[in-house]
Design an enzyme around this catalytic site. Structure first.
Site, PDB file in Angstrom:
ATOM      1  N   HIS A 195      -1.868  -2.864  -6.374  1.00  0.00           N
ATOM      2  CA  HIS A 195      -2.435  -2.472  -5.089  1.00  0.00           C
ATOM      3  C   HIS A 195      -3.951  -2.618  -5.136  1.00  0.00           C
ATOM      4  CE1 HIS A 195      -3.455   0.903  -2.037  1.00  0.00           C
ATOM      5  NE2 HIS A 195      -3.456  -0.281  -1.456  1.00  0.00           N
ATOM      6  N   GLU A 215      -4.756  -0.028  -8.265  1.00  0.00           N
ATOM      7  CA  GLU A 215      -3.610   0.818  -8.606  1.00  0.00           C
ATOM      8  C   GLU A 215      -2.512  -0.080  -9.168  1.00  0.00           C
ATOM      9  OE1 GLU A 215      -3.224   4.833  -5.971  1.00  0.00           O
ATOM     10  OE2 GLU A 215      -2.801   2.986  -4.905  1.00  0.00           O
ATOM     11  N   ASN A 260      -3.361   6.514  -1.238  1.00  0.00           N
ATOM     12  CA  ASN A 260      -2.968   6.623   0.164  1.00  0.00           C
ATOM     13  C   ASN A 260      -2.179   7.897   0.445  1.00  0.00           C
ATOM     14  OD1 ASN A 260      -4.235   4.396   1.227  1.00  0.00           O
ATOM     15  ND2 ASN A 260      -2.535   3.005   0.802  1.00  0.00           N
ATOM     16  N   SER A 306       0.812  -1.215   0.000  1.00  0.00           N
ATOM     17  CA  SER A 306       0.000   0.000   0.000  1.00  0.00           C
ATOM     18  C   SER A 306       0.847   1.266   0.000  1.00  0.00           C
ATOM     19  CB  SER A 306      -0.906   0.022   1.243  1.00  0.00           C
ATOM     20  OG  SER A 306      -1.719  -1.105   1.292  1.00  0.00           O
TER      21      SER A 306
END
Length: 681
Positions: A423, A435, A473, A402
């Site tokens: 991801h 992702e 993130n 992540s």
């Protein structure tokens, strides 16, 4: 080549729509149809007509190139009126997809014949509008207002067999579609216009119940209410008057901000698939997948692939953990069986595609290996060094990290060109976003393979470059930091959550943290301790909650306190006390925040961080950022994403809020070029 052509089969005219790739109902198609109807009506040798699409589909909808532009005549209602007044019956021959305007064209014909596997539907509400060419008037006449509300408001795509059972189509052709449609047309002795059919009588209370259920499922968006209103008009007004009103509602919504936001996301998804440097790259074949780690994430990733029909080797270090992972997958599918979404036989077929093992060497047959182990660089590098020796040449080696540096992970192998990030978002088998992290040495064919695999497992892939937290993130971290600072300055967690939910998020940031588990972010902060600038502002309360073992819902307390089994927490005076103590320790004089101020600070922070990601090249496009935040983090679709939102705000006010954020954040705050990336489109 003409977009519409007429061919003759005896006394039946076959009108062929040829507008590759999906026969969209473009201006040229509409003009061609209008001319074809006039020619057919004036030819005494023709007794009936068939409308069919060339290639693999009927008409998949409107021409997306016309979205957001002034309407060009003739519009589709005029074409349908011409078919209705034509003296010859028309049969729509449906195959592939007949969606939106395509299905409205079919409904404007006198009969509908479909090949098996055809999908029909009116998905307009998903674009912020309603059907504007009779869909809300024709469907109720065939299936009733209750079914029409359910179908239109949920933007349902309906398979041919179900459409036949509902009465939306007249026949399913098991043989050649064109021949079946021609035979059907030749057998019609008179027209059967849907506009002439009565709307079936239904219980008023049942109609209202369906409307309320649709509104709730559609989060009370204006286009859902408008669709309900238009469907109800089918029994309240004469057909012609109801059609006029439907078109007026369609036009109002089409020119509104919500439709613009949803169009933006529609186009953004298509742009996301265009990756510079991947031109001409040939994807590798992926026939078997290995997933390392059978925890919540690993199990969810494995489910993505077995649901797509691919065999999966599920690897876990310990037998007990492997058994828990298999049990987790079976339990998830058993819930689907209990709810009627899955049958027991399919459950067993999916489980049979899983090969559970504790032997890492079992990855040797996999074309794609995805690790989903603990978020620790040393652990991941050690694992990838082993995979380098065990995986076959040409296998893709993917990390589900992540946050971590994929380049550093790739350096543990002798084949960094085969390494990339995939991801997934939790729950992996549900969340659509993926992702795809392109490392410095990732080969173009590896990236092309990842994009093809994402499509196969029905994910929305967005490519990012390496950077801490990638796109989602990274932005979420900046947003969470700013919401923390607002709490330290005087807001309370429940006030921040209420303001964010008022904007359209399903959950506020503190409720999300409790759901995800505060310990996850706590571990990530510990990872960054060594590089954190001591001059930067830091909010200690999050750490203090973890030190008190308040990890969120799973421990019964986090930012909120949770009654046993409760999914929604209650504000906790203990948290308020911790927050007030933290403010006092820093000499912060707490003040009240309005909901509007909270929203502006949170959203401007997202836009600012997004601009930095684009400046740095971590994200390729502003629209990619919007896709990630909408599909992975709950940013409301009707607002289009943080940069789409920012482009529609007063630049002076946005600048003022960013000044306030800079002052609040203090040392280390960086300002992105929001004006450059937040452009109206």
């Amino acid at each position: 080549m003409a977009a519409v052509a007429i061919e003759r089969v005896g006394a039946v005219a076959v009108v062929v729509i040829d507008n590759p790739p999906v026969n969209a109902a473009s201006h040229a198609v509409r003009l061609g149809l209008l001319d074809a109807v006039a020619e057919i009506d004036g030819d005494p040798a023709i007794t009936a007509a068939v409308v069919i699409g060339a290639g693999t589909t009927f008409v998949a909808g409107a021409d997306i190139r016309e979205f957001g532009k002034p309407l060009q005549e003739p519009q589709l209602p005029r074409v349908l009126d011409a078919i209705a007044v034509c003296s010859k019956p028309f049969v729509a021959a449906l195959h592939g997809a007949a969606l939106g305007g395509g299905f409205e064209l079919a409904l404007g014909c006198d009969a509908r014949v479909a090949s098996p596997g055809t999908i029909v539907g009116l998905p307009e509400v998903s674009l912020g509008i309603i059907p504007g060419a009779g869909g809300t008037q024709h469907v109720p006449r065939l299936v009733g207002r209750i079914a029409a509300i359910e179908m239109i408001c949920a933007a349902k795509r309906i398979a041919a067999d179900k459409a036949l059972a509902m009465g939306l189509i007249d026949a399913v052709a098991e043989g050649d579609l064109r021949s079946a449609a021609v035979a059907h047309a030749a057998g019609m002795k008179a027209k059967r216009r849907l506009r002439d059919l009565p709307v079936p009588a239904e219980d008023a209370a049942a109609i209202e119940a369906a409307a309320q259920a649709a509104l709730k499922a559609g989060r009370k968006r204006p286009q859902v209410q408008a669709a309900i209103d238009a469907v109800k008009l089918s029994a309240e007004l004469p057909y012609a008057a109801a059609m006029v009103r439907e078109r007026e509602i369609f036009q109002q919504l089409r020119n509104g901000p919500e439709a613009a936001a949803l169009r933006h996301l529609f186009f953004a998804e298509r742009e996301a698939a265009k990756v510079p440097g991947m031109e001409g790259a040939k994807s590798r074949e992926v026939r078997r997948v290995a997933v390392i780690g059978a925890g919540t994430m690993g199990a969810g990733i494995a489910m993505c692939f077995i649901e797509a029909g691919l065999p999966v080797t599920l690897v876990e270090a310990e037998g007990a953990a492997l058994e828990r992972g298999m049990a987790r997958i079976r339990k998830e599918y058993e819930r689907s069986v209990a709810s009627g979404k899955l049958d027991a036989a399919e459950l067993e077929r999916r489980i049979a595609r899983l090969a559970p093992t504790t032997e890492l060497a079992s990855v040797k047959d996999a074309d794609l290996v995805i690790e989903a182990v603990f978020e620790d660089m040393a652990i991941k590098k050690e694992l990838f060094a082993k995979l380098d020796a065990l995986a076959k040449p040409g296998a893709l080696l993917a990390t589900n990290t992540s946050y971590l540096d994929v380049d550093e992970i790739a350096s543990a192998t002798g084949r960094p060109e085969d390494v990339l990030g995939l991801h997934f978002f939790s729950p992996a088998n549900v969340m659509r976003l993926l992702e795809v992290v392109r490392a410095d040495k990732t080969a173009p064919e590896v990236l092309a393979t990842a994009m093809a695999v994402a499509k196969k497992i029905r994910k929305l892939p967005v490519v990012a470059r390496v950077g801490d937290g990638f796109i989602g993130n990274r932005i979420w971290g900046a947003y969470r930091q700013q919401t923390d600072f607002m709490v330290e300055d005087g807001a309370l967690p429940q006030e921040v959550d209420a303001a964010i939910e008022g904007f359209g998020f399903a959950m506020g940031p503190f409720a999300v943290s409790d759901l995800a588990g505060l310990d996850i972010a706590f571990r990530n902060r510990r990872r960054l301790d060594a590089t954190r600038d001591p001059r930067a502002r830091y909010f200690e309360v999050s750490d203090q909650l973890c030190e008190l073992k308040r990890y969120g819902q799973k421990s019964g307390a986090g930012w909120y306190r949770y009654a046993e089994g409760a999914r929604r927490g209650q504000p906790d005076p203990e948290v308020t006390a911790l927050v007030e103590k933290a403010s006092a320790a820093k000499g912060i004089r707490r003040r009240a925040f309005t909901a509007e101020e909270i929203r502006w600070r949170a959203l401007a922070t997202m836009a600012n961080e997004a601009a930095q990601l684009l400046d740095e090249g971590v994200a390729m496009r502003a629209s990619d950022v919007d896709l990630v935040l909408v599909n992975g983090y709950g940013f409301p679709r009707h607002e289009g994403g943080p940069l789409f939102w920012a482009a529609r705000q007063d630049p002076a006010r946005l600048g003022q809020v960013l000044d306030e954020i800079a002052q609040s954040t203090g040392h280390g705050f960086r300002r992105g070029d929001v004006a450059r990336w937040a452009k109206k489109g």
